[in-house]
Scaffold this active site. Structure first.
Site, PDB file in Angstrom:
ATOM      1  N   GLU A   1       0.825  -1.210   0.000  1.00  0.00           N
ATOM      2  CA  GLU A   1       0.000   0.000   0.000  1.00  0.00           C
ATOM      3  C   GLU A   1       0.859   1.260   0.000  1.00  0.00           C
ATOM      4  O   GLU A   1       0.485   2.274  -0.596  1.00  0.00           O
ATOM      5  CB  GLU A   1      -0.960   0.000   1.199  1.00  0.00           C
ATOM      6  CG  GLU A   1      -1.940  -1.164   1.223  1.00  0.00           C
ATOM      7  CD  GLU A   1      -2.721  -1.348  -0.078  1.00  0.00           C
ATOM      8  OE1 GLU A   1      -2.905  -0.359  -0.826  1.00  0.00           O
ATOM      9  OE2 GLU A   1      -3.128  -2.487  -0.361  1.00  0.00           O
TER      10      GLU A   1
ATOM     11  N   HIS B   1       1.757   2.115  -3.517  1.00  0.00           N
ATOM     12  CA  HIS B   1       0.702   2.927  -4.137  1.00  0.00           C
ATOM     13  C   HIS B   1       0.797   4.375  -3.667  1.00  0.00           C
ATOM     14  O   HIS B   1       0.655   5.317  -4.449  1.00  0.00           O
ATOM     15  CB  HIS B   1      -0.677   2.377  -3.756  1.00  0.00           C
ATOM     16  CG  HIS B   1      -1.106   1.163  -4.506  1.00  0.00           C
ATOM     17  ND1 HIS B   1      -1.077   1.087  -5.879  1.00  0.00           N
ATOM     18  CD2 HIS B   1      -1.600  -0.025  -4.065  1.00  0.00           C
ATOM     19  CE1 HIS B   1      -1.534  -0.101  -6.264  1.00  0.00           C
ATOM     20  NE2 HIS B   1      -1.853  -0.788  -5.186  1.00  0.00           N
TER      21      HIS B   1
ATOM     22  N   HIS C   1       3.508   6.339  -5.312  1.00  0.00           N
ATOM     23  CA  HIS C   1       3.124   6.658  -6.691  1.00  0.00           C
ATOM     24  C   HIS C   1       2.264   7.927  -6.715  1.00  0.00           C
ATOM     25  O   HIS C   1       2.415   8.776  -7.599  1.00  0.00           O
ATOM     26  CB  HIS C   1       2.358   5.469  -7.275  1.00  0.00           C
ATOM     27  CG  HIS C   1       2.358   5.407  -8.764  1.00  0.00           C
ATOM     28  ND1 HIS C   1       1.629   4.463  -9.468  1.00  0.00           N
ATOM     29  CD2 HIS C   1       2.978   6.148  -9.709  1.00  0.00           C
ATOM     30  CE1 HIS C   1       1.824   4.634 -10.766  1.00  0.00           C
ATOM     31  NE2 HIS C   1       2.625   5.658 -10.936  1.00  0.00           N
TER      32      HIS C   1
END
Length: 695
Positions: free
Chosen positions: A485, A488, A491
Site C-alpha cells: 500500500e 501505491h 506513486h
C-alpha cells in the site's frame, strides 16, 4: 495556500461558500472532527450547482478555449468537488454509521448524473478538442491529459444519439447505486456474524496473540469468553491454526457465504440479484458504446490491447504453474493422510495442514516471525528503506485532525527539506471499518495560477491491534501488505505532474497501476532491508541468520498453488464479463465452476459463494481487470530484477525508478515509461523465478 477567486466568492483559506459546513471550508486538510452526516448532501448539492453554472458560463464566454482560459478553471472546479467528496467517501469506509451511509448513498446518483452529464456535453467536448488542436505550447503531460479526457468523453457516450445518451446516463446512475449497495451488504454481512466461545479448549492450536484478540473483542462488547468474528485478524488464525476442525468449518462456511443465499445468515444482505443486474448493465453500457462486451470496454484504458491478449497471458501463466500446483496439493494431501490420518482434504482444512507441513518442512511458522515485526519498527524501517531508495525523508506530525485516535499523520520531504506530500496512516481493524487494505487519494497534486496543492494520501490496513501492553505484532504477510500500500502511496505522493487527471496514480493504465506497490514488496525479503524493518519487540535484535535462512527457504512454499488461485479469480472475472449473454443472464455459479474444473487444485463445496464477496470486481474498480495484478506482477518482478543486478539500494537505479515511474504518473504511456526505466519491454521470466515456478 494560494487564495483564489471562484463563483464571485473570495476564498482566503478560511471559508468557502458556507462557513458553517466543514466540507465547504477552504482548509488544506479535511476537518474530520467537524464533519457530520448532515453536512454531506447540502455540500455536494451546492458544489454541483456551482460547477454546472460555472461550466455554462465558461462555455458561453470563452470564445477561444485555451489551457489557462478554459482547462485550468474547469480543473479548479473538479478539484473543489473532489476535495469535498474525498473525506465523505473515506469516512464511509473507515467510520461507517447508518446516518453517514444514508447521506453517502443519497449523493452517489447525483455525482453519477453529473459525471455522465459532463461526459456527454458536446459543447464541452468540442472545447477540449479545440484546446488540444489549437494550443501550441502544451507540454507532454498536458497533451496526454487532454487525449485521456477526449477518450473519456467517448466512453461516456458523447457520440450517442440523444435517447441512447439518456439510457447510458440511467445505467451509470444505477450502477453507482448497485456497486455501493454490494459493498455495504458485504460489510454488514461480515459484521453480522460472530461466535462467542466459552471454553478456551475449543481454541486449541491458536497463537496467544489470536486468543488475546478474541478475549479483548469479547471484553469490548461486555461479553464473557472469547469472541470470534469474520474480520481477517480473527478469521485467518482460526483457519490456519485451530485444531478444532468443526470450528474451522463453522468460520469457513460463514465467511464464504457472506451476503448470499447460503450459510448461517442465508438471505440476509444477499448480493445475488445485485450481481446479476450489475453484469447486465455493464454489458448494456458496453454495447451502447460499440463494444462487444464489457471486457472489451475495460481495455480501452489499459496496457493490454485485446481480450484475446489477456486470455492468452492468463492461460500461458496457468499452463506454466498448474502442474506444479497440482504436485504441491498432492504432497499436502499425502502429508495430511500420513501424519494425521486425513482421508480427504476439504477447503477448510487446506490452510491448517499447509501450515503444519510448512512447520515440518522448514521448521517455521508465521507466529515465530511476528515478535520481530512490531508495527513501530516496521513503519520506521519502511520509511528508512524508501528514504534510501528515493532520497526522501518522512516525519510524523502531531495535532492533525483525523477520523479515529489510532490514525497517524506524516509529512514527506525531498533531500533539500522541501515539503512534497502528506499521508494519513490507519493500521488496525475495528468495527464499522471496511475490511482489506488500500491507498486512496485525499488530495491530488495540482498547480495552477491560483492553486498550489501538494498530494495527500490515505493509507489503510486492517491489522491486529495491540493487545494489552504489547505493541501490535505483524505477520510477514502483513509487512508485505503495508509495503504494497505504501508503494501505491509513493506513486501518488512523489508525482511531479501538476494536473490531477494525470498526476500520481490518476490516468495510469489500470493494469500498470499495481507496478509500484508489488515492486516495493520485494524489499521485505532482502536481508539488508530486513535488518532495517525488523527488530524483536523486547530485545530489539534483528532476525537471526538461521531464522532468516528458513524464512527464505519457505518463501515459495505453495507459490504455484497461490499463483493458480489468483489466476482462477482473474480468468473467472474476465470470462464473466467477456462471455456475458443477455439471453442467459449472469450464470455466475456456472462460470466459476467451469473455471475451477479447468484450473483449481482445491475444490470448494457447492455452497461456496465466493462471488458474493468478490468486492474487487463488483464494487472496487477491478471489473474485467483483476488480471491486472498478475500483469503488473510481471512488470514489478522485471523492474526489481534490475535492482538485483545493480544492488537493492543502488542510488542511480532508485533515482531512475522514481523519475521514470513514480514522478511521471499517468502523463505518459505506461509501456513507454517502463522501457525508459528497464531499457526494454517486460519479460515474464523474473516473475516465474521469484515465484519458484519452473514450468
Amino acid at each position: 495556500m494560494k487564495a483564489h477567486y471562484l463563483n464571485n466568492t473570495w476564498i482566503n483559506g478560511n471559508n468557502r461558500m458556507d462557513n458553517a459546513n466543514p466540507l465547504l471550508k477552504e482548509t488544506f486538510l479535511p476537518l474530520f472532527s467537524e464533519i457530520e452526516a448532515g453536512h454531506v448532501e447540502p455540500a455536494i448539492d451546492e458544489l454541483l450547482a456551482q460547477n454546472r453554472a460555472q461550466i455554462d458560463t465558461l462555455l458561453d464566454t470563452v470564445e477561444h478555449p485555451g489551457w489557462k482560459s478554459f482547462v485550468e478553471p474547469l480543473e479548479e472546479l473538479d478539484d473543489q468537488l473532489s476535495r469535498a467528496w474525498s473525506p465523505i467517501s473515506h469516512m464511509n469506509s473507515v467510520v461507517n454509521t447508518d446516518e453517514l451511509r444514508e447521506a453517502y448513498n443519497a449523493c452517489l446518483p447525483k455525482l453519477s448524473s453529473y459525471s455522465t452529464e459532463m461526459g456527454q456535453n458536446a459543447r464541452l467536448y468540442s472545447a477540449y478538442k479545440a484546446v488540444l488542436e489549437n494550443e501550441t505550447s502544451l507540454n507532454q503531460a498536458q497533451t496526454k491529459m487532454l487525449e485521456n479526457i477526449l477518450l473519456d468523453f467517448h466512453l461516456t457516450g458523447v457520440d450517442l444519439p440523444e435517447e441512447k445518451k439518456q439510457r447510458f446516463k440511467e445505467i451509470s446512475k444505477r450502477l453507482s447505486t448497485l456497486t455501493s449497495k454490494y459493498e455495504q451488504n458485504l460489510l454488514d454481512a461480515t459484521h453480522a456474524w460472530t461466535k462467542l466461545v466459552s471454553d478456551e479448549a475449543q481454541l486449541a492450536g491458536l497463537p496467544e496473540s489470536a486468543i488475546g484478540l478474541a478475549r479483548q473483542a469479547a471484553e469490548q462488547r461486555e461479553q464473557e469468553g472469547w469472541l470470534l468474528t469474520l474480520d481477517f485478524p480473527s478469521y485467518f488464525p482460526v483457519m490456519t491454526y485451530a485444531d478444532d476442525r468443526g470450528l474451522r468449518f463453522e468460520l469457513y462456511q460463514a465467511y464464504v457465504t457472506r451476503a448470499s443465499d447460503q450459510g448461517p445468515n442465508a438471505g440476509e444482505n444477499d448480493n445475488g440479484e445485485l450481481m446479476g443486474e450489475i453484469l447486465a448493465l455493464r454489458y448494456e453500457a458496453a454495447q451502447l458504446l460499440g463494444f462487444d462486451n464489457y471486457a472489451e470496454r475495460s481495455l480501452a484504458r489499459k496496457m493490454a490491447s485485446t481480450t484475446d491478449e489477456v486470455m492468452a497471458f492468463l492461460e500461458d501463466l496457468a499452463g506454466r504453474s498448474t502442474p506444479q500446483a497440482q504436485q504441491e496439493f498432492e504432497e499436502l494431501q499425502q502429508f495430511a493422510h500420513e501424519e494425521f490420518g486425513m482421508e480427504e482434504l476439504q477447503a477448510w482444512d487446506v490452510a491448517y495442514y499447509a501450515e503444519k507441513l510448512r512447520e515440518q518442512r522448514y521448521n517455521l511458522t508465521q507466529e515465530e516471525l511476528k515478535p520481530y515485526f512490531p508495527d513501530t519498527r516496521v513503519i520506521s524501517g519502511m520509511f528508512d528503506v524508501v528514504q534510501r531508495l528515493f532520497d526522501i525523508s518522512i516525519e510524523q506530525r502531531d495535532g492533525v485532525q483525523a477520523w479515529h485516535p489510532d490514525v497517524r499523520f506524516y509529512d514527506i520531504r525531498d533531500s533539500s527539506g522541501k515539503l512534497m506530500a502528506h499521508f494519513y496512516l490507519d493500521l488496525y481493524a475495528r468495527e464499522k471499518k471496511r475490511g482489506g487494505a488500500w491507498m486512496d487519494v485525499c488530495i491530488s497534486r495540482f498547480r495552477s495560477e491560483r492553486i498550489d496543492h501538494l498530494p495527500v494520501a490515505y493509507l489503510v490496513c486492517n491489522f491486529t491491534p495491540p493487545v494489552g501492553d504489547k505493541p501490535a505484532l505483524l505477520t510477514h504477510d502483513e509487512v508485505q501488505t503495508l509495503f504494497h500500500e505504501f508503494g501505491h502511496g509513493l506513486h501518488h505522493m512523489l508525482t511531479q505532474i501538476d494536473y490531477p487527471p494525470v498526476s500520481g496514480i490518476s490516468g495510469v493504465a489500470w493494469d500498470a497501476v499495481e507496478l509500484p506497490s508489488q515492486f516495493l514488496e520485494n524489499w521485505c525479503w532482502e536481508r539488508e532491508a530486513l535488518d532495517i524493518i525488523s527488530g524483536h519487540y523486547e530485545s530489539g535484535e534483528s532476525i537471526p541468520e538461521e531464522l532468516y535462512e528458513r524464512m527464505i527457504a519457505a518463501r515459495n512454499y505453495h507459490s504455484a498453488m497461490q499463483m493458480v488461485r489468483q489466476l482462477e479469480f482473474s480468468i473467472f472475472d474476465f470470462r464473466l464479463h467477456r462471455e456475458y449473454d443477455p439471453h442467459k443472464g449472469a450464470e455466475i455459479e456456472a462460470r466459476i465452476e467451469e473455471v475451477r474444473d479447468a484450473l483449481a487444485v482445491v475444490m470448494p463445496p457447492k455452497w461456496n459463494r465466493f462471488a458474493n464477496g468478490f468486492a474487487h470486481i463488483f464494487s472496487g474498480g477491478y471489473a474485467a481487470g483483476y488480471y491486472s495484478y498478475k500483469w503488473a506482477e510481471v512488470l514489478s518482478a522485471d523492474a526489481f530484477s534490475l535492482f538485483e543486478e545493480k544492488g537493492i539500494f543502488d542510488q542511480q537505479t532508485g533515482r531512475s525508478f522514481r523519475e521514470n515511474i513514480l514522478e511521471k504518473g499517468g502523463s505518459e504511456d505506461a509501456m513507454d515509461l517502463f522501457v525508459k526505466f528497464r531499457g526494454r519491454k517486460p519479460e515474464v521470466e523474473p516473475l516465474l523465478r521469484h515465484s519458484g515456478i519452473t514450468g
